[in-house]
Every structure is written in C-alpha cells, then in structure tokens.
Enzyme design. Structure first.
Site, PDB file in Angstrom:
ATOM      1  N   ASP A  53     -65.125  33.180  53.226  1.00  0.00           N
ATOM      2  CA  ASP A  53     -65.338  33.310  54.819  1.00  0.00           C
ATOM      3  C   ASP A  53     -65.125  34.900  54.814  1.00  0.00           C
ATOM      4  OD1 ASP A  53     -65.257  30.795  54.886  1.00  0.00           O
ATOM      5  OD2 ASP A  53     -63.594  30.696  55.937  1.00  0.00           O
ATOM      6  N   ASP A  54     -64.239  35.473  53.954  1.00  0.00           N
ATOM      7  CA  ASP A  54     -63.835  36.991  53.834  1.00  0.00           C
ATOM      8  C   ASP A  54     -64.977  37.911  53.288  1.00  0.00           C
ATOM      9  OD1 ASP A  54     -61.638  36.416  55.048  1.00  0.00           O
ATOM     10  OD2 ASP A  54     -60.258  35.961  53.369  1.00  0.00           O
TER      11      ASP A  54
END
Ligand code: ATP
Ligand code: MG
Length: 692
Positions: free
Chosen positions: A562-563
């Site tokens: 997600d990062d």
C-alpha cells in the site's frame, strides 16, 4: 502446483536445474567475487553452527518442501503428545484457494498435546529443572530476579489452579494486560496449561482499545497490575483497566474478575482504587494454591491465543493461533534462526504484547529449554547504554531487537556501546521493519564487533514464526536482506495479475503453501480473513508486503505494498529511499510517502529526523537529496523534505506511513485511527513544521 518447485528442486540436487531463490546458495562461494556487499560468517562460527553450509540448508529445505509431512512429523515427534496425531500420509489439511471453497489450514489434527507441558514439564523431566528459565531485569538498575524451570512451573501451576477455581475452563478467554514482569509469561503459560485462550493486550494501549478487545473476546477474567514504571514515567494500568471495564459494560459485556499484581516498586497497594467483589490481589491469593496442576490435553487445532496485529495499516486484526503447529513452528524457527545452543542466554527486547513476545520471548525459547531475559524497562533508560549493561550483566549471547532501536542507539553514538565488553554476544537479530543497510552495518560492526551474524527475520503476527530469515553460519549475508525462506516455506513473488515471477524481480510477496505456524482465522470474522489474505491473489496467502529478489536469489522486503510509490512509471518501495536517507551521517531516521504530483503521477515526500543537535538547513536538504540520487537514481529523489522531530510510530515501534500520507497531502481531517500510536503528539509537531 508444487511440482514446479519440487521438480526444479530435485534437478538442483544434481547441480543442473534452477530455482530462483536458491541460485545463490547453490553458487555458494563463487558469488563472492561478484558481490562486494556480502558478509561471510567466520569459519569459526560456521563450523559450530546447526546449519553450517548452503548445501546443508539446501538439503533440509528440499526435504521440507518435498515431504512436509515427513519433515514436520519427525520434528513433532520430539515433543510430548498425550495422544499422537492419526498416522496418515499427510499430517496437514490445507486449502489456500478461495476458488475451491473455504480457506482452511490444519496441522496434526487429532493429536492431543499441551504447549505449557512441553515448555516446562518436559524440560524438567529431561533434567533441566534447576536451569534458569527466566532472568528478570526491572526498570531500575538494581531491580532483578530469576526463576528456574521448576520454580516457573510452580508459579504457573498456582495461577492455573486459581484460574480454574474462579471458573475458567478450556476454551474460555482471559485478557492479560501486564507489563514485562515475569507474571506476564506466567499468565500466558497458566492459560495454556488449562486450555484457556489468552489474549494479551499491550499494556500501553488506551482504555478504549482495551475495551474493544474485551468486548470482542468476552474474557472470564482480566489479569493486570496496579502500575508500572517505564523509563521515568509511572503508568497506572489498573486505572486504565477500570475505565475499560466501565466502557465494555456499556457495550454489553461485564468482566467478573480482575486479578491485580501489586507492583509495589511503581505504586503502593493502598493507593490503588478498588472494586470489592471484582478486584483481587494476586499476591494475597495465588500463592495459596498448590504448585502442581494437572494438564488439560488439547487438540493440536484447539485455539491457543488471540492477538491483534500492530495496526500499522489500519484497524488491528484479531489473529487466532492454534496449539500443535504453532508449538512445533516457534520451537524450530527459534532453534535454527538463532543457532540455539543449550548454553545460550537469550534476550529479546520485544514486549509480550506483540507476536514477537509470544513466539520469541515465551514459547519458542522455553520450548527449547532456553534461558530468557525478560526486561521490564525502556532500552534507553537511564541512558543509551542500558542494553549493553544488560548484555554484560547476564552474558547475553543471542540478542534480538528491532530496527527502530538500532537506529536510535546508532544516533546516540558508539561510546555508549564500546565501553561495554559484549564478548558474550554470538548472534544478533532484527524484526519489525526492513533494517536499513547502514543500521545493519552499525549493528554488525559496532554492537557485534564484526563477529556476530545478524538474523533479519521477516515474518508477521499472522505467520506465527519466521518465514524468511538467515540461518547464521549457513551462508553469506547481505546487509538489509532477510535472505532465504525458512524450512517448509514457499515464498513467491507475483505481479499485479497474480502471476508468479521468477529470477531477478520485484512484486507482491505471497506464500503458496501452508506451514505449521500459520494463523487459522481472524477471530469471529473468517470472511475478513479470506478477503484480506486470500482473495487478492487466488491460490496464495498474500502478505501485504512488497519484495524484491536479486540476481543471487536474496529477498529484500521493500515495505508494504500500500505504501509503494509510483513516480513517472517507476515503482519505488519506501524502504529503499528511506535507507538511502538514513545512510546520510546526519540523518537519524526517515519515512517516505507518495503525494499527488501533476507531472510524475506521484512525487516522493520524505519526513526526516536529524541526529540530535544538527540544525535544519537548506544545504542539508540538498545533501540528503543527493544521497538518494547517488544511491538509487534521480527518479527517486525526494520532491519535498519535511523536518520531523519525531515520527508517528505504532506502539511496537513501526513507522505509520498511513498518517504521514495524510499530513503530506494536507488532509488533516482524515488522519483516521491514531489509537495505536505510541505518541500522538508527534502528529501535531509535524503539522506545525509543515511549512519549514
Ligand atoms: P497491521 O497488519 O495491523 O497493519 P503490522 O503488519 O505492523 O500491523 P505485525 O504483524 O506486527 O503487524 O507486523 C508484520 C509486518 O512487519 C510485516 O508484514 C512487515 O511489513 C514488517 N516486518 C516484520 N519483520 C520484518 C523484516 N525483518 N523486514 C521487513 N519487514 C518486516
Ligand atoms: Mg500486517
């Protein structure tokens, strides 16, 4: 589906085939000339190691993949089973594919055992009753204690008898909200002995978080203590419990019994607020019970504990682990990843409120009959030497900690370390986040005097134990790489479409088989279990982490998927940019996130904490940016550097990028759940510095 791996593994044995993540091992020493970053274990270390060569690892790994039932049964047979698991060809049942029905994982089902019996009674019967099971080091320098295996068993039995007496029985939940006193592992083991399910809540969580967890698992009792000293602060734990119970009652669940350990060094008994009929003093009651307690034999698949994840990515998930497979897996991973010998003294700085404290303070080491140091205090109190003081005091040989602590001690300077001997150290370990290569080198060179291999263990609450980890002495290390999979684990890297990619590659880290320590469900929410972990890439367990495999087959964790930041089509993992920044001598810590960028799609926004005393300056900004350009390339250069006196971290010490993303994009009213933050005031400081 396993056949591809198995096939290439068998060809490997003849030296001809290839399996991506094993190339390096097979190449062995030939690799050295090509790769300057390799750190070889000394001959002296390797020759005494449990796994002393790439070839030996390979042989064991091959067996574990070709014949998981045989491999794990042989290990499981070394433990005590009241009734052996049914003698079938396969000792596990697995479905990891949502397309084939419900996700299901079972190991050794039908076998009856008890993890407390295996950790204590079994070791005592083997003649280790007088061996120290635990050293306890308090917050203050002069506070300490110890328990032998026999003494520990007596205390566990007394508490187990007490719990039975108040009506806790097999399958009931007990919430434990204790600091790092020996009573914390004692409470876990007492629950395990009678088949109760423990749910340890880190004793730093707010009343709200505690109440949520209480309402979720409806415990028969809560075990806590009146207060604790952490560093120079006193925290009134019982008051937090009181508030949590008021709240949980409003939400429909009342707790009948609160057992309180009187921690007199932090707070006098008399000043503790009391609810008659509900509150009990541990010291007044538990010692009156017999020091023996019959074991409740449980099925290998009966639940052992419930534990919430750290909450780095959002609402914590209630992970459920069962007994038999978890027991075998934590014991085996502990033994090999730390090259455990019976003479070792082992210290893990993690709190039992996290999975690391379950698997590698309590169960893994005790199952091996190890001597464990339990530390109540803060690792930099009274000063940055505390860890090395403890290492010398107890002659610690295996030291396991987190990158966040390594970075902070590195910033404090070498003198705090070098004035202690540290001669006893043999193996160092790291967990929780990718360890930046510069922090790795400092840990290796300064703390370990360039002598101790580092086990950078990649794993999760969900996995129960280590998944990708060096085995010290077995192969050359690369600073910052978690290296190769543990026995029985088949990690794969897939692309967006869920197709496995081989060779040198980067993508989503998944696992394609089950292993004994895998979690079986999210408590009370099997749907969320399937949706979060098994639906994203059907057929695989999806870890949520990104991973790169290099040309030699080493695994590099690149951060959470997600990062991942996408700059002009380049997919950049947070870990790489952060490591480049941290390698700058004036940078203590860094966290990068992506922000919307008109031209590039996403731009890189870096939060940077400087070494104490270094002033902010434009020049420094430039030189930090230059460090990234040099090490990674111009495309990864931060678009903005935001000075950060501190970074928002979970209470287990991980950087919470989710919140940083909101600050970077000025969505300040959407910060989300900040309840698992160690220090929420950091957020306001960062907002205040936005325009500097
Ligand atoms: P949540 O799942 O609620 O967001 P969390 O993932 O932080 O919380 P944990 O289970 O404690 O909760 O942490 C596991 C994660 O920590 C891994 O998925 C990975 O991102 C990171 N991690 C742990 N050890 C390592 C390591 N050695 N190298 C790189 N990353 C690691
Ligand atoms: Mg996670």
């Amino acid at each position: 589906d396993h056949l591809r791996h198995v096939g290439s593994l068998s060809t490997l044995s003849s030296g001809a085939g290839k399996i991506p993540h094993l190339n390096a091992i097979v190449l062995g020493e030939g690799l050295a000339s090509e790769e300057n970053d390799l750190v070889f274990p000394s001959q002296e270390f390797s020759s005494q190691a449990l796994v002393s060569s790439p070839a030996q690892y390979l042989e064991m790994y091959r067996k574990s993949i070709l014949d998981p039932s045989g491999f794990w049964s042989e290990i499981a047979s070394q433990f005590y089973w009241e009734k052996k698991w049914p003698q079938q060809q396969q000792v596990y049942t697995e479905n990891l594919d949502v397309r084939n029905g419900d996700i299901k994982i079972e190991w050794f089902k039908g076998g009856m055992t008890n993890i407390c019996y295996n950790a204590l009674d079994r070791n005592i019967e083997a003649g280790n009753g007088d061996k120290i099971a635990m050293y306890w080091e308090g917050n203050e320098l002069n506070q300490d204690g110890s328990l032998t295996y026999t003494q520990l068993l007596h205390q566990v039995c007394q508490l187990a008898n007490y719990l039975k007496d108040i009506g806790v029985s097999k399958g009931d939940a007990v919430v434990i909200y204790l600091p790092m006193l020996m009573e914390l592992p004692i409470a876990m083991l007492a629950c395990a002995r009678i088949g109760a399910i423990h749910s340890v809540v880190f004793a730093g969580f707010s009343a709200d978080s505690l109440s949520q967890r209480i309402v979720d698992c409806k415990p028969k009792a809560v075990i806590t203590c009146n207060a604790v000293r952490r560093g120079s602060k006193v925290i009134h734990l019982k008051e937090i419990v009181d508030a949590a119970l008021v709240d949980s009652a409003k939400n429909g669940f009342s707790v009948g019994v609160v057992l309180n350990y009187a921690n007199e060094s932090a707070m006098k008994r008399e000043s503790t607020k009391w609810t008659d009929g509900r509150d009990i003093w541990w010291q007044d009651t538990v010692p009156k019970y017999p020091t023996t307690c019959a074991v409740e034999w449980v099925d290998a698949e009966d639940p052992l504990f419930l534990l919430y994840t750290s909450g780095s990515t959002g609402k914590p998930k209630g992970v459920l682990h069962t007994t038999g497979g978890y027991m075998i897996y934590t014991a085996t991973t502990f033994k090999y990843a730390f090259d455990y010998k019976s003479s070792d003294i082992y210290w893990c700085t993690a709190d039992c409120g996290w999975i690391t404290g379950h698997s590698y303070v309590t169960y893994g080491p005790l199952l091996n009959g190890a001597t464990v140091v339990v530390f109540e205090g803060a690792p930099n109190y009274p000063n940055a030497s505390r860890c090395w003081d403890i290492v010398d005091k107890y002659k610690v040989s295996l030291f396991y900690t987190a990158p966040t602590l390594v970075r902070s001690l590195m910033r404090d300077g070498d003198e705090f370390v070098t004035r202690y001997s540290r001669k006893s150290l043999r193996v160092l370990g790291s967990v929780g986040e990718p360890i930046n290569p510069s922090a790795w080198r400092w840990f290796f060179n300064v703390v370990g005097d360039s002598r101790c291999p580092i086990s950078d263990t990649w794993w999760q609450t969900e996995t129960g134990g280590f998944m990708i980890t060096p085995l010290p002495g077995a192969w050359p290390q690369k600073p910052g790489s978690a290296t190769f999979p543990f026995f029985g684990v088949l990690p794969v890297i897939v692309d967006e479409k869920g197709t496995e990619i081989d060779g040198e590659c980067s993508g989503y880290l998944c696992v394609k088989n089950s292993w004994p320590g895998a979690f079986r469900t999210l408590y009370g929410d099997h749907d969320r279990y399937e949706t979060t972990y098994f639906k994203p890439f059907p057929g695989y367990y999806f870890t949520g982490d990104g991973c790169r495999r290099d040309k030699d087959g080493y695994h590099w964790l690149t951060g959470r998927v997600d990062d991942v930041i996408n700059v002009s089509g380049h997919r950049i993992g947070t870990a790489e940019v952060e490591s480049a920044l941290v390698s700058h001598p004036q940078c203590a810590e860094a966290a990068v996130v992506g922000v919307e960028h008109e031209v590039k799609g996403q731009g890189i926004y870096a939060f940077v904490t400087l070494v104490d005393g270094v002033p902010y300056s434009e020049e420094l900004r430039k030189s930090l940016t230059l460090a990234v350009r040099k090490q990674i390339g111009a495309f990864a250069a931060p678009d903005k550097i935001h000075w950060a006196p501190g970074l928002p971290k979970t209470r287990s010490g991980k950087i919470m990028r989710r919140i940083l993303r909101k600050i970077a994009s000025r969505q300040l009213d959407e910060l989300g759940d900040t309840s698992t933050l160690a220090d929420p005031s950091v957020v306001d400081q960062l907002i205040a510095l936005s325009d500097q």
